[in-house]
Design a protein around this motif. Structure first.
Motif, mmCIF file in Angstrom:
data_model
loop_
_atom_site.group_PDB
_atom_site.id
_atom_site.type_symbol
_atom_site.label_atom_id
_atom_site.label_comp_id
_atom_site.label_asym_id
_atom_site.label_seq_id
_atom_site.Cartn_x
_atom_site.Cartn_y
_atom_site.Cartn_z
ATOM 1 N N LEU A 80 0.830 -1.205 0.000
ATOM 2 C CA LEU A 80 0.000 0.000 0.000
ATOM 3 C C LEU A 80 0.868 1.258 0.000
ATOM 4 O O LEU A 80 0.567 2.230 -0.713
ATOM 5 N N SER A 81 1.939 1.245 0.782
ATOM 6 C CA SER A 81 2.857 2.383 0.807
ATOM 7 C C SER A 81 3.514 2.582 -0.551
ATOM 8 O O SER A 81 3.662 3.714 -1.036
ATOM 9 N N THR A 82 3.900 1.481 -1.176
ATOM 10 C CA THR A 82 4.536 1.557 -2.492
ATOM 11 C C THR A 82 3.586 2.138 -3.527
ATOM 12 O O THR A 82 3.966 3.020 -4.316
ATOM 13 N N LEU A 83 2.348 1.660 -3.529
ATOM 14 C CA LEU A 83 1.358 2.181 -4.472
ATOM 15 C C LEU A 83 1.095 3.660 -4.241
ATOM 16 O O LEU A 83 0.952 4.435 -5.198
ATOM 17 N N TRP A 84 1.060 4.061 -2.974
ATOM 18 C CA TRP A 84 0.843 5.476 -2.646
ATOM 19 C C TRP A 84 1.983 6.335 -3.196
ATOM 20 O O TRP A 84 1.740 7.379 -3.821
ATOM 21 N N VAL A 85 3.221 5.908 -3.001
ATOM 22 C CA VAL A 85 4.380 6.657 -3.474
ATOM 23 C C VAL A 85 4.369 6.779 -4.991
ATOM 24 O O VAL A 85 4.561 7.869 -5.557
ATOM 25 N N LEU A 86 4.127 5.663 -5.673
ATOM 26 C CA LEU A 86 4.140 5.671 -7.136
ATOM 27 C C LEU A 86 2.997 6.503 -7.708
ATOM 28 O O LEU A 86 3.201 7.309 -8.627
ATOM 29 N N LEU A 87 1.793 6.318 -7.172
ATOM 30 C CA LEU A 87 0.641 7.043 -7.693
ATOM 31 C C LEU A 87 0.743 8.537 -7.429
ATOM 32 O O LEU A 87 0.406 9.353 -8.293
ATOM 33 N N LEU A 88 1.231 8.911 -6.246
ATOM 34 C CA LEU A 88 1.370 10.332 -5.935
ATOM 35 C C LEU A 88 2.408 10.971 -6.856
ATOM 36 O O LEU A 88 2.216 12.105 -7.326
ATOM 37 N N GLY A 89 3.482 10.244 -7.131
ATOM 38 C CA GLY A 89 4.488 10.758 -8.061
ATOM 39 C C GLY A 89 3.918 10.950 -9.452
ATOM 40 O O GLY A 89 4.192 11.952 -10.124
ATOM 41 N N ILE A 90 3.113 9.979 -9.903
ATOM 42 C CA ILE A 90 2.487 10.080 -11.221
ATOM 43 C C ILE A 90 1.533 11.276 -11.273
ATOM 44 O O ILE A 90 1.519 12.042 -12.253
ATOM 45 N N VAL A 91 0.746 11.456 -10.221
ATOM 46 C CA VAL A 91 -0.220 12.561 -10.186
ATOM 47 C C VAL A 91 0.495 13.912 -10.213
ATOM 48 O O VAL A 91 0.134 14.806 -10.992
ATOM 49 N N ILE A 92 1.523 14.056 -9.390
ATOM 50 C CA ILE A 92 2.250 15.332 -9.335
ATOM 51 C C ILE A 92 2.904 15.641 -10.680
ATOM 52 O O ILE A 92 2.807 16.763 -11.194
ATOM 53 N N ASN A 93 3.550 14.645 -11.278
ATOM 54 C CA ASN A 93 4.189 14.874 -12.573
ATOM 55 C C ASN A 93 3.162 15.125 -13.674
ATOM 56 O O ASN A 93 3.416 15.910 -14.599
ATOM 57 N N SER A 94 2.011 14.476 -13.585
ATOM 58 C CA SER A 94 0.948 14.711 -14.569
ATOM 59 C C SER A 94 0.413 16.133 -14.463
ATOM 60 O O SER A 94 0.164 16.794 -15.481
ATOM 61 N N VAL A 95 0.262 16.611 -13.243
ATOM 62 C CA VAL A 95 -0.213 17.990 -13.033
ATOM 63 C C VAL A 95 0.811 18.994 -13.569
ATOM 64 O O VAL A 95 0.443 19.983 -14.225
ATOM 65 N N ILE A 96 2.099 18.741 -13.292
ATOM 66 C CA ILE A 96 3.141 19.625 -13.808
ATOM 67 C C ILE A 96 3.133 19.630 -15.338
ATOM 68 O O ILE A 96 3.231 20.683 -15.976
ATOM 69 N N GLY A 97 3.041 18.435 -15.930
ATOM 70 C CA GLY A 97 3.001 18.340 -17.392
ATOM 71 C C GLY A 97 1.795 19.032 -17.983
ATOM 72 O O GLY A 97 1.891 19.726 -19.000
ATOM 73 N N TRP A 98 0.636 18.867 -17.337
ATOM 74 C CA TRP A 98 -0.585 19.525 -17.815
ATOM 75 C C TRP A 98 -0.456 21.041 -17.724
ATOM 76 O O TRP A 98 -0.857 21.761 -18.655
ATOM 77 N N ALA A 99 0.144 21.532 -16.625
ATOM 78 C CA ALA A 99 0.322 22.982 -16.464
ATOM 79 C C ALA A 99 1.226 23.547 -17.560
ATOM 80 O O ALA A 99 1.012 24.665 -18.039
ATOM 81 N N LEU A 100 2.230 22.774 -17.958
ATOM 82 C CA LEU A 100 3.127 23.224 -19.028
ATOM 83 C C LEU A 100 2.389 23.282 -20.368
ATOM 84 O O LEU A 100 2.606 24.205 -21.172
ATOM 85 N N LEU A 101 1.532 22.299 -20.615
ATOM 86 C CA LEU A 101 0.858 22.223 -21.911
ATOM 87 C C LEU A 101 -0.180 23.308 -22.106
ATOM 88 O O LEU A 101 -0.406 23.769 -23.235
ATOM 89 N N VAL A 102 -0.833 23.736 -21.026
ATOM 90 C CA VAL A 102 -1.917 24.702 -21.170
ATOM 91 C C VAL A 102 -1.429 26.142 -21.056
ATOM 92 O O VAL A 102 -2.210 27.078 -21.214
#
Length: 222
Positions: free
Chosen positions: A199-221
Motif C-alpha cells: 500500500l505504501s509503495t502504491l501510494w508513493v508511485l501514484l502520488l508521483g504520477i499525479v504530481i508529474n501529470s499535473v506539472i506536465g498539464w500545467a506546461l501544456l496549457v
C-alpha cells in the motif's frame, strides 16, 4: 593568476567528466543488480569525510541528473525532441538547460515522496539531516527507472508499430522493476507487513504520477 585558477578549474572539470564515463555505467549496473546493497552503500559513504564520500561511484543526486542526461542523449540521437505547445512549454522544452532541469526535478519527485512518506510513517521530524540519507538512497534507486522510462518514451514517439511496442514494453518493465525496488526499500525502512508495504509503495508511485501529470498539464496549457 586568474588564468592559472581557470586552468586548474578546467583540469578538475575534465578529470571529473572522464570519471563519469567510467563510473556511471558501473554505478548503473550495481544499482540495477544490487539495489538493496547500493542503498546500504549510501549509509556507509555518508559516514565518511566529505572528500572521501562515493569515491568509487557517483554521488546519488549527480547520478540521477546524469541518468536524465543520458536519456536526453538518446532522444537527440533519435531526433525525437519534444516541441512545446504553449508559451511556457516552448520556453522549457526549447532550451536544453531548462529541459534537463525540468526532467531532473520531475524524476526527483519520486525520491522526495518516498523519503517524506517513510519519515512520516516513522514519525521522524522532517529536517535537512533526516531527509539526506533516505533521499540519497532513493536517487540511486530512481536513476535506472529514469533512464529506462525516458528512453522508452522516445521509441513510443517513433513511427511504426514495432518501435511503439518496444517502448511500451520497456516502460512497463521499468515500472515493475521500480515498484519492486521501492517495495523492498520500504519493507526494510518501515519494518511493516507486506500488505502494508505494498500500500505504501502504491501510494508513493501514484502520488508521483499525479504530481508529474499535473506539472506536465500545467506546461501544456500555458
Amino acid at each position: 593568476m586568474d588564468f592559472l585558477k581557470l586552468l586548474r578549474s578546467l583540469e578538475e572539470f575534465l578529470y571529473e567528466l572522464c570519471t563519469w564515463f567510467l563510473f556511471f555505467p558501473r554505478t548503473l549496473y550495481r544499482v540495477i543488480v544490487h539495489p538493496r546493497r547500493m542503498a546500504q552503500y549510501v549509509n556507509t559513504e555518508l559516514t565518511q569525510k566529505l572528500d572521501k564520500q562515493f569515491d568509487d561511484a557517483i554521488s546519488p543526486p549527480m547520478f540521477l541528473m546524469l541518468a536524465v542526461l543520458v536519456a536526453h542523449g538518446v532522444e537527440l540521437l533519435m531526433h525525437q525532441q519534444i516541441v512545446g505547445i504553449g508559451q511556457l512549454s516552448r520556453t522549457v522544452f526549447g532550451n536544453e538547460e531548462s529541459l534537463l532541469l525540468y526532467r531532473s526535478i520531475t524524476f526527483a519527485v519520486w525520491p522526495l515522496i518516498a523519503t517524506v512518506h517513510m519519515l512520516r510513517r516513522k514519525k521522524t521530524p522532517l529536517t535537512r539531516e533526516s531527509l539526506r540519507r533516505p533521499f540519497f538512497m532513493q536517487c540511486y534507486l530512481t536513476a535506472p527507472f529514469a533512464v529506462a522510462l525516458s528512453s522508452s518514451m522516445v521509441f513510443v514517439r517513433l513511427p511504426g508499430e514495432l518501435s511503439t511496442r518496444i517502448g511500451l514494453t520497456v516502460s512497463v518493465l521499468a515500472f515493475l522493476w521500480y515498484a519492486a525496488v521501492q517495495a523492498g526499500w520500504l519493507k526494510v525502512a518501515l519494518q511493516r507487513s507486506w500488505p502494508n508495504t505494498i500500500l505504501s509503495t502504491l501510494w508513493v508511485l501514484l502520488l508521483g504520477i499525479v504530481i508529474n501529470s499535473v506539472i506536465g498539464w500545467a506546461l501544456l496549457v500555458n
